[in-house]
Design a protein around this motif. Structure first.
Motif, mmCIF file in Angstrom:
data_model
loop_
_atom_site.group_PDB
_atom_site.id
_atom_site.type_symbol
_atom_site.label_atom_id
_atom_site.label_comp_id
_atom_site.label_asym_id
_atom_site.label_seq_id
_atom_site.Cartn_x
_atom_site.Cartn_y
_atom_site.Cartn_z
ATOM 1 N N VAL A 82 0.851 -1.189 0.000
ATOM 2 C CA VAL A 82 0.000 0.000 0.000
ATOM 3 C C VAL A 82 0.886 1.237 0.000
ATOM 4 C CG1 VAL A 82 -0.211 -0.008 2.525
ATOM 5 C CG2 VAL A 82 -1.945 1.145 1.153
ATOM 6 N N SER A 83 0.445 2.270 -0.695
ATOM 7 C CA SER A 83 1.227 3.498 -0.812
ATOM 8 C C SER A 83 1.296 4.230 0.534
ATOM 9 C CB SER A 83 0.599 4.412 -1.872
ATOM 10 O OG SER A 83 -0.721 4.763 -1.483
ATOM 11 N N GLY A 84 2.214 5.168 0.624
ATOM 12 C CA GLY A 84 2.394 5.898 1.866
ATOM 13 C C GLY A 84 1.171 6.680 2.296
ATOM 14 N N ASP A 85 0.372 7.127 1.334
ATOM 15 C CA ASP A 85 -0.841 7.869 1.698
ATOM 16 C C ASP A 85 -2.038 6.945 1.909
ATOM 17 O OD1 ASP A 85 -1.397 7.056 -0.855
ATOM 18 O OD2 ASP A 85 -1.542 9.078 -1.718
ATOM 19 N N ASN A 86 -1.810 5.637 1.845
ATOM 20 C CA ASN A 86 -2.856 4.619 2.082
ATOM 21 C C ASN A 86 -4.004 4.697 1.080
ATOM 22 O OD1 ASN A 86 -1.729 3.300 4.409
ATOM 23 N ND2 ASN A 86 -2.259 5.138 5.591
ATOM 24 N N LEU A 87 -3.725 5.214 -0.104
ATOM 25 C CA LEU A 87 -4.787 5.329 -1.108
ATOM 26 C C LEU A 87 -4.626 4.352 -2.267
ATOM 27 C CD1 LEU A 87 -5.154 9.238 -1.335
ATOM 28 C CD2 LEU A 87 -6.660 7.618 -0.162
ATOM 29 N N TYR A 143 -0.128 -9.655 -14.379
ATOM 30 C CA TYR A 143 -0.195 -10.252 -13.045
ATOM 31 C C TYR A 143 -0.052 -9.224 -11.931
ATOM 32 C CZ TYR A 143 0.225 -14.411 -15.849
ATOM 33 O OH TYR A 143 0.002 -15.377 -16.799
ATOM 34 N N THR A 144 -0.351 -7.992 -12.264
ATOM 35 C CA THR A 144 -0.328 -6.940 -11.242
ATOM 36 C C THR A 144 -1.564 -6.058 -11.434
ATOM 37 O OG1 THR A 144 2.087 -6.898 -11.368
ATOM 38 C CG2 THR A 144 1.023 -5.085 -10.201
ATOM 39 N N VAL A 145 -2.275 -5.840 -10.338
ATOM 40 C CA VAL A 145 -3.475 -5.007 -10.405
ATOM 41 C C VAL A 145 -3.407 -3.972 -9.280
ATOM 42 C CG1 VAL A 145 -4.868 -6.531 -8.941
ATOM 43 C CG2 VAL A 145 -5.998 -5.074 -10.620
ATOM 44 N N ARG A 146 -3.898 -2.791 -9.586
ATOM 45 C CA ARG A 146 -3.815 -1.686 -8.636
ATOM 46 C C ARG A 146 -5.231 -1.196 -8.315
ATOM 47 N NH1 ARG A 146 0.017 2.130 -11.041
ATOM 48 N NH2 ARG A 146 1.584 0.745 -10.133
ATOM 49 N N PRO A 152 -8.386 6.818 2.717
ATOM 50 C CA PRO A 152 -7.812 5.673 3.427
ATOM 51 C C PRO A 152 -8.915 4.837 4.083
ATOM 52 C CG PRO A 152 -6.623 7.695 3.949
ATOM 53 C CD PRO A 152 -7.860 8.109 3.205
ATOM 54 N N PHE A 153 -8.803 3.535 3.950
ATOM 55 C CA PHE A 153 -9.811 2.659 4.548
ATOM 56 C C PHE A 153 -9.097 1.414 5.070
ATOM 57 C CE2 PHE A 153 -13.232 -0.649 4.038
ATOM 58 C CZ PHE A 153 -13.938 -0.240 5.158
ATOM 59 N N GLY A 154 -8.991 1.345 6.380
ATOM 60 C CA GLY A 154 -8.217 0.287 7.001
ATOM 61 C C GLY A 154 -8.776 -1.105 6.822
ATOM 62 N N ALA A 155 -10.066 -1.224 6.522
ATOM 63 C CA ALA A 155 -10.681 -2.546 6.423
ATOM 64 C C ALA A 155 -10.768 -3.044 4.980
ATOM 65 C CB ALA A 155 -12.074 -2.509 7.047
ATOM 66 N N LEU A 156 -9.993 -2.442 4.064
ATOM 67 C CA LEU A 156 -10.118 -2.841 2.658
ATOM 68 C C LEU A 156 -9.816 -4.325 2.453
ATOM 69 C CD1 LEU A 156 -10.616 -1.969 -0.287
ATOM 70 C CD2 LEU A 156 -8.132 -1.722 -0.508
ATOM 71 N N LEU A 157 -8.745 -4.827 3.065
ATOM 72 C CA LEU A 157 -8.408 -6.242 2.871
ATOM 73 C C LEU A 157 -9.517 -7.152 3.408
ATOM 74 C CD1 LEU A 157 -4.594 -6.235 3.737
ATOM 75 C CD2 LEU A 157 -5.640 -6.412 1.466
ATOM 76 N N ALA A 158 -10.114 -6.763 4.534
ATOM 77 C CA ALA A 158 -11.213 -7.566 5.081
ATOM 78 C C ALA A 158 -12.401 -7.582 4.122
ATOM 79 C CB ALA A 158 -11.636 -7.015 6.444
#
Length: 515
Positions: A82-87, A143-146, A152-158
């Motif tokens: 994740v980028s430094g700005d969490n975006l 094989y790379t997606v962005r 910023p959303f801390g629960a994105l992976l969940a």
């Protein structure tokens, strides 16, 4: 031939993967899994119930997934950053993965799937799970997606690990269109074979699965609504796994040395929802009265035999953001006084609906509620429903569904407070956009839920969700009943069964001892 051995009963084990015990028998090729309710659809972003999600998770994979402790682990994405700005989130995908139809899994397939669930013009049932948090999806290379988020959303992976995040073959999506839920094509360890309505769903081992080759060749999900029938199947050997083992059978089954019984808390809360758009439930005094009228502790102690916990919040403790905000004590005097104050006459008729077999001891709990409400002067018309018909009726919403009181449960498959509260209580989340079946709408709660979606700091976010839970407790759109335990019966010798806290039981890695 399957032969169960007489070995020591393990008791009520606390969850986790069940290890395969030594067993001297030829390993069977088929595994039979007894569900308490029939799935509604096998299309990941259009399923809203755990019976559907259970089957979906055997056919499909997500970019990331949960382990048995709700920790995020790689799946179709081998790693991410994740980028430094969490975006900006960059996912590096697993290579050499093929969908069940033979087509390649790659970054373009991820984009098709995420674009599908974030397109407001043609929303899925779980578009609201993703659309607020995904601004765009970019294919960087095959094989790379962005993924770019608007904030910023801390629960994105969940959210990506939710069952709705299962990746579907783009070719199959084009081929089957709206019928994809009956013709699922994923990359998971099992491929779809057939669905016989009212009876079973059959899956077969996918021999090109990217992970460890499944030991089970054929996986059969049987739909068995009656608790007693699932127990009989388990004891007779007709089923290898059965969910929602009834509490009354625990002591007897504990003496059966051919079985292992798993008991584990889930993040599911069970409640009686009020249709707050229909009289007399528009009056908060009535809703509070019915909370006082029900002895929740007695239900937990007698109906559930202790396999549960009295609810003290609209969220179960297993979810991030849970806050203990209180319980309504059992007080029939107070209940009657509030009903009189609200002008509810003795003998007023109310309708109470419940599914049977979907949740642990669901019908028995609902019938107990019926008795408690009758004891404070209401005339309760009780009805039990088949799960699919029940959901379809509730999905018509509070204005069209014709319901008043209904038993349901909620276990956010993200394990996070956002999805634990927003779909149920935000004004705009009436079905089909969300699961606000009560019709509850409070602009102050809406504001807080919006703040929770856009706040990155965990402590600030937790404080916001505490306020939401306190306001919901005071507004009482539910009779807050209990948090649910999972009681899962497994034939001894079968290992690799995963019991997740989100009330999902997986047999993706199941195998018999000696296989």
């Amino acid at each position: 031939m399957r032969r169960a051995l007489a070995v020591a009963f393990l008791g009520l084990a606390m969850g986790l993967t069940v290890p395969a015990a030594p067993i001297a028998a030829q390993a069977p090729a088929q595994l039979v899994y007894a569900l308490g309710a029939e799935p509604v659809t096998l299309d990941p972003p259009n399923q809203t119930d755990n019976p559907s999600e259970t089957v979906v998770r055997h056919i499909h994979d997500n970019l990331v997934t949960f382990d048995e402790h709700l920790r995020i682990v790689p799946a179709l994405a081998e790693r991410w950053e994740v980028s430094g700005d969490n975006l900006t989130w960059t996912f590096y995908l697993r290579r050499g993965v093929r969908f069940h139809d033979g087509t390649e899994f790659n970054a373009a397939a991820v984009k098709v799937n995420l674009d599908r669930v974030t397109t407001p013009a043609k929303p899925t049932r779980r578009t609201s799970l993703y659309q607020p948090f995904i601004k765009s999806v970019e294919v960087v290379d095959p094989y790379t997606v962005r993924i770019v988020t608007p904030k910023p959303f801390g629960a994105l992976l969940a959210h990506l690990a939710h069952g709705a995040g299962g990746i579907v073959s783009p070719v199959a999506l084009r081929r089957y269109g709206d019928k994809i839920g009956l013709n699922p094509v994923g990359t998971g360890p099992f491929r779809f074979v057939e669905w016989i309505p009212g009876d079973r769903i059959v899956l077969a081992r996918y021999d090109r699965f990217w992970g460890p080759r499944p030991a089970v060749e054929r996986l059969v999900f049987r739909f068995v609504r009656e608790d007693a029938s699932r127990v009989v199947m388990l004891e007779s050997g007709e089923a290898d796994v059965a969910v929602n083992v009834p509490a009354l059978e625990v002591e007897r089954l504990a003496k059966n040395r051919r079985l292992v019984l798993i008991r584990r808390p889930s993040n599911r809360i069970i409640y009686i929802g009020f249709n707050v758009t229909a009289r007399p439930f528009t009056d908060v005094r009535v809703r509070k009265a019915l909370n006082y009228a029900v002895d929740k502790r007695a239900i937990v102690n007698t109906i559930l035999r202790g396999f549960g916990k009295v609810a003290d919040s609209p969220l179960a403790p297993g979810n991030w953001g849970y806050a203990k905000v209180g319980t309504y004590p059992y007080d029939t005097g107070k209940a009657r006084a509030l009903l009189r104050e609200a002008g509810v006459a003795e003998g007023t008729a109310v309708r109470l609906w419940s599914p049977e077999g979907r949740y642990f001891m669901d019908r028995a709990a609902a019938e107990a509620v019926q008795g408690y409400l009758s004891a404070v002067g209401l005339r309760v018309e009780f009805r039990r429903w088949e799960w699919g018909a029940y959901l379809r009726t509730l999905d018509r919403g509070p204005k069209e569904g014709g319901y008043e009181l209904f038993l349901l449960g909620w276990a956010p498959s993200t394990g996070d407070a956002d999805w634990g509260l927003r779909p149920l209580f935000m004004c705009a989340m009436l079905p089909p956009a969300g699961n606000n079946n009560t019709g509850y709408c409070n602009p102050k709660v809406d504001d807080l839920l919006q703040q929770g979606m856009s706040t990155a700091d965990p402590e600030a976010r937790a404080a916001i969700y505490r306020q939401v839970q306190e306001m919901l407790y005071d507004d009482a759109p539910w009779i807050f009943l209990h948090t649910m335990y999972q009681l899962v019966g497994i034939k001894r010798g079968l290992g690799g069964v995963q019991v997740l806290p989100i009330e999902i039981v997986l047999v993706r890695e199941a195998k018999w001892a000696g296989m």
